[in-house]
Design a protein around this motif. Sequence first.
Motif, PDB file in Angstrom:
ATOM      1  N   VAL A 140      41.936  22.005  48.922  1.00 48.76           N
ATOM      2  CA  VAL A 140      40.808  22.457  49.028  1.00 48.76           C
ATOM      3  C   VAL A 140      40.041  21.805  50.323  1.00 48.76           C
ATOM      4  O   VAL A 140      40.052  20.698  51.711  1.00 48.76           O
ATOM      5  CB  VAL A 140      39.590  21.895  48.295  1.00 48.76           C
ATOM      6  CG1 VAL A 140      38.356  23.268  48.522  1.00 48.76           C
ATOM      7  CG2 VAL A 140      40.262  22.831  46.820  1.00 48.76           C
ATOM      8  N   LEU A 141      39.971  23.409  51.119  1.00 46.75           N
ATOM      9  CA  LEU A 141      40.019  23.341  52.868  1.00 46.75           C
ATOM     10  C   LEU A 141      38.354  23.808  52.774  1.00 46.75           C
ATOM     11  O   LEU A 141      37.747  24.681  52.654  1.00 46.75           O
ATOM     12  CB  LEU A 141      40.411  24.285  53.643  1.00 46.75           C
ATOM     13  CG  LEU A 141      42.208  23.675  53.316  1.00 46.75           C
ATOM     14  CD1 LEU A 141      43.250  24.875  54.695  1.00 46.75           C
ATOM     15  CD2 LEU A 141      42.414  22.075  53.666  1.00 46.75           C
ATOM     16  N   ILE A 151      32.751  32.337  58.646  1.00 47.94           N
ATOM     17  CA  ILE A 151      33.087  33.527  57.437  1.00 47.94           C
ATOM     18  C   ILE A 151      33.807  33.025  56.238  1.00 47.94           C
ATOM     19  O   ILE A 151      33.202  33.498  54.795  1.00 47.94           O
ATOM     20  CB  ILE A 151      35.249  33.794  57.756  1.00 47.94           C
ATOM     21  CG1 ILE A 151      34.229  34.778  59.338  1.00 47.94           C
ATOM     22  CG2 ILE A 151      35.615  34.995  57.281  1.00 47.94           C
ATOM     23  CD1 ILE A 151      35.281  34.972  60.358  1.00 47.94           C
ATOM     24  N   PHE A 152      34.680  31.721  56.008  1.00 52.27           N
ATOM     25  CA  PHE A 152      34.602  31.231  54.494  1.00 52.27           C
ATOM     26  C   PHE A 152      33.775  30.212  53.813  1.00 52.27           C
ATOM     27  O   PHE A 152      33.550  29.167  55.338  1.00 52.27           O
ATOM     28  CB  PHE A 152      35.907  30.387  55.206  1.00 52.27           C
ATOM     29  CG  PHE A 152      37.194  31.723  55.130  1.00 52.27           C
ATOM     30  CD1 PHE A 152      37.890  32.852  54.400  1.00 52.27           C
ATOM     31  CD2 PHE A 152      37.601  31.650  56.142  1.00 52.27           C
ATOM     32  CE1 PHE A 152      38.054  33.815  54.513  1.00 52.27           C
ATOM     33  CE2 PHE A 152      38.714  32.853  56.577  1.00 52.27           C
ATOM     34  CZ  PHE A 152      39.106  33.739  55.544  1.00 52.27           C
ATOM     35  N   ALA A 153      33.391  29.895  52.894  1.00 50.29           N
ATOM     36  CA  ALA A 153      32.886  29.075  52.443  1.00 50.29           C
ATOM     37  C   ALA A 153      34.185  27.779  51.652  1.00 50.29           C
ATOM     38  O   ALA A 153      33.873  26.655  52.954  1.00 50.29           O
ATOM     39  CB  ALA A 153      31.971  28.821  51.274  1.00 50.29           C
ATOM     40  N   SER A 165      49.340  30.061  44.524  1.00 51.95           N
ATOM     41  CA  SER A 165      47.749  30.520  44.006  1.00 51.95           C
ATOM     42  C   SER A 165      46.918  29.884  45.734  1.00 51.95           C
ATOM     43  O   SER A 165      46.839  29.399  45.992  1.00 51.95           O
ATOM     44  CB  SER A 165      46.980  30.363  43.622  1.00 51.95           C
ATOM     45  OG  SER A 165      47.263  28.900  43.084  1.00 51.95           O
ATOM     46  N   ILE A 166      46.695  31.621  46.163  1.00 51.23           N
ATOM     47  CA  ILE A 166      45.491  31.257  47.120  1.00 51.23           C
ATOM     48  C   ILE A 166      44.314  31.740  47.069  1.00 51.23           C
ATOM     49  O   ILE A 166      43.985  32.785  46.658  1.00 51.23           O
ATOM     50  CB  ILE A 166      46.007  31.919  48.780  1.00 51.23           C
ATOM     51  CG1 ILE A 166      47.652  31.437  48.992  1.00 51.23           C
ATOM     52  CG2 ILE A 166      45.486  31.752  49.683  1.00 51.23           C
ATOM     53  CD1 ILE A 166      48.620  32.386  50.013  1.00 51.23           C
ATOM     54  N   GLN A 167      42.868  31.143  47.215  1.00 54.34           N
ATOM     55  CA  GLN A 167      42.175  31.842  47.228  1.00 54.34           C
ATOM     56  C   GLN A 167      40.612  31.427  48.241  1.00 54.34           C
ATOM     57  O   GLN A 167      40.984  29.950  48.185  1.00 54.34           O
ATOM     58  CB  GLN A 167      41.208  31.096  45.481  1.00 54.34           C
ATOM     59  CG  GLN A 167      39.671  31.446  45.332  1.00 54.34           C
ATOM     60  CD  GLN A 167      38.964  31.113  44.038  1.00 54.34           C
ATOM     61  OE1 GLN A 167      38.597  30.096  44.497  1.00 54.34           O
ATOM     62  NE2 GLN A 167      39.456  30.746  42.868  1.00 54.34           N
ATOM     63  N   LEU A 168      40.718  32.442  48.571  1.00 50.17           N
ATOM     64  CA  LEU A 168      39.260  32.331  49.802  1.00 50.17           C
ATOM     65  C   LEU A 168      37.972  32.745  48.979  1.00 50.17           C
ATOM     66  O   LEU A 168      38.140  34.067  48.993  1.00 50.17           O
ATOM     67  CB  LEU A 168      39.951  33.473  50.861  1.00 50.17           C
ATOM     68  CG  LEU A 168      41.052  33.338  51.237  1.00 50.17           C
ATOM     69  CD1 LEU A 168      42.299  35.089  52.133  1.00 50.17           C
ATOM     70  CD2 LEU A 168      41.742  32.420  51.854  1.00 50.17           C
ATOM     71  N   ASN A 169      37.192  32.078  49.476  1.00 48.91           N
ATOM     72  CA  ASN A 169      35.783  32.340  49.464  1.00 48.91           C
ATOM     73  C   ASN A 169      35.135  32.291  49.591  1.00 48.91           C
ATOM     74  O   ASN A 169      34.916  31.550  50.833  1.00 48.91           O
ATOM     75  CB  ASN A 169      35.299  30.961  48.171  1.00 48.91           C
ATOM     76  CG  ASN A 169      35.763  30.810  46.946  1.00 48.91           C
ATOM     77  OD1 ASN A 169      36.140  31.887  46.209  1.00 48.91           O
ATOM     78  ND2 ASN A 169      36.944  29.756  47.003  1.00 48.91           N
ATOM     79  N   ASP A 174      32.452  36.681  47.922  1.00 50.25           N
ATOM     80  CA  ASP A 174      33.758  37.516  48.135  1.00 50.25           C
ATOM     81  C   ASP A 174      34.337  36.820  47.434  1.00 50.25           C
ATOM     82  O   ASP A 174      34.664  35.522  48.403  1.00 50.25           O
ATOM     83  CB  ASP A 174      33.287  38.387  48.721  1.00 50.25           C
ATOM     84  CG  ASP A 174      32.823  39.833  48.879  1.00 50.25           C
ATOM     85  OD1 ASP A 174      32.084  39.995  47.709  1.00 50.25           O
ATOM     86  OD2 ASP A 174      32.399  40.401  49.778  1.00 50.25           O
ATOM     87  N   ARG A 175      35.848  36.968  46.468  1.00 52.83           N
ATOM     88  CA  ARG A 175      36.830  36.093  46.651  1.00 52.83           C
ATOM     89  C   ARG A 175      37.552  37.098  46.517  1.00 52.83           C
ATOM     90  O   ARG A 175      37.647  37.860  46.203  1.00 52.83           O
ATOM     91  CB  ARG A 175      36.165  35.789  45.560  1.00 52.83           C
ATOM     92  CG  ARG A 175      37.255  33.986  45.091  1.00 52.83           C
ATOM     93  CD  ARG A 175      37.352  34.274  43.774  1.00 52.83           C
ATOM     94  NE  ARG A 175      38.108  34.806  42.872  1.00 52.83           N
ATOM     95  CZ  ARG A 175      38.089  34.644  41.745  1.00 52.83           C
ATOM     96  NH1 ARG A 175      36.142  34.288  40.894  1.00 52.83           N
ATOM     97  NH2 ARG A 175      38.306  35.919  40.563  1.00 52.83           N
ATOM     98  N   THR A 176      38.923  36.595  47.269  1.00 57.73           N
ATOM     99  CA  THR A 176      40.037  36.523  47.394  1.00 57.73           C
ATOM    100  C   THR A 176      41.048  35.925  46.830  1.00 57.73           C
ATOM    101  O   THR A 176      41.726  35.375  47.297  1.00 57.73           O
ATOM    102  CB  THR A 176      40.635  37.283  49.207  1.00 57.73           C
ATOM    103  OG1 THR A 176      39.685  38.375  49.765  1.00 57.73           O
ATOM    104  CG2 THR A 176      41.920  38.192  49.297  1.00 57.73           C
ATOM    105  N   ASP A 177      41.963  36.401  45.583  1.00 57.89           N
ATOM    106  CA  ASP A 177      43.045  36.142  45.246  1.00 57.89           C
ATOM    107  C   ASP A 177      44.174  36.754  45.387  1.00 57.89           C
ATOM    108  O   ASP A 177      44.432  37.730  45.199  1.00 57.89           O
ATOM    109  CB  ASP A 177      42.574  35.828  42.975  1.00 57.89           C
ATOM    110  CG  ASP A 177      41.394  35.256  43.487  1.00 57.89           C
ATOM    111  OD1 ASP A 177      41.678  33.821  43.243  1.00 57.89           O
ATOM    112  OD2 ASP A 177      40.704  35.820  42.355  1.00 57.89           O
TER     113      ASP A 177
END
Length: 201
Positions: A140-141, A151-153, A165-169, A174-177
Amino acid sequence: MKGWLLLALLVSPWVGAVTLDELQQRFTEQPVVRAHFEQTRTIKDLPQPLRSQGEMLIARDDGLLWDQKAPFPMTLLLDDKRMVQAINGQPPQTITADNNPQMFQFNHLLRALFQADRSVLEENFRIDFKDLGAGRWSLVLTPITTPLDKIFATMNLGGATYLESIQLNDKQGDRTDIVLSRHQLTPASLTHDERQRFAAP
């Protein structure tokens, strides 16, 4: 090649307990990795998520090729000098450090970060790396530098033998999986067709 886009990540195999240093070493040892991707974007103002799928290729010495097949054709090619995007057969758009330095710098930074360079990660992120046992791991970064923190949480990565898996919050909620599968390490060099795609102007 010294950096990767956020999608050009952690797709190298390993066994046993995993540390961040071992992760970095693994990434430098695989010359070419190919995988299938399925991406789901959940946008808070849209009733249904946006889904796409296709194939990706990461070549250590050449760059990243993101080849979306559905719901419409879209290709993204990224190397150390340019980012080229073509959507649904339209003329490609090329971004370089000269014509869009801010975006190019941002993508260059992301590529460097996701090479898993520990010093770069520690400089730009708060890191939570865990060996989950049975060969599984999570990373987790949490960005602590601009522009990433605007931009990113968080960026959540996970897998076992490969990145799965990659999850961008993002900060907008919004979220990208992204789910990666069907990983292939052979052939270990680019095919003729792949070389032509990277060499195209």
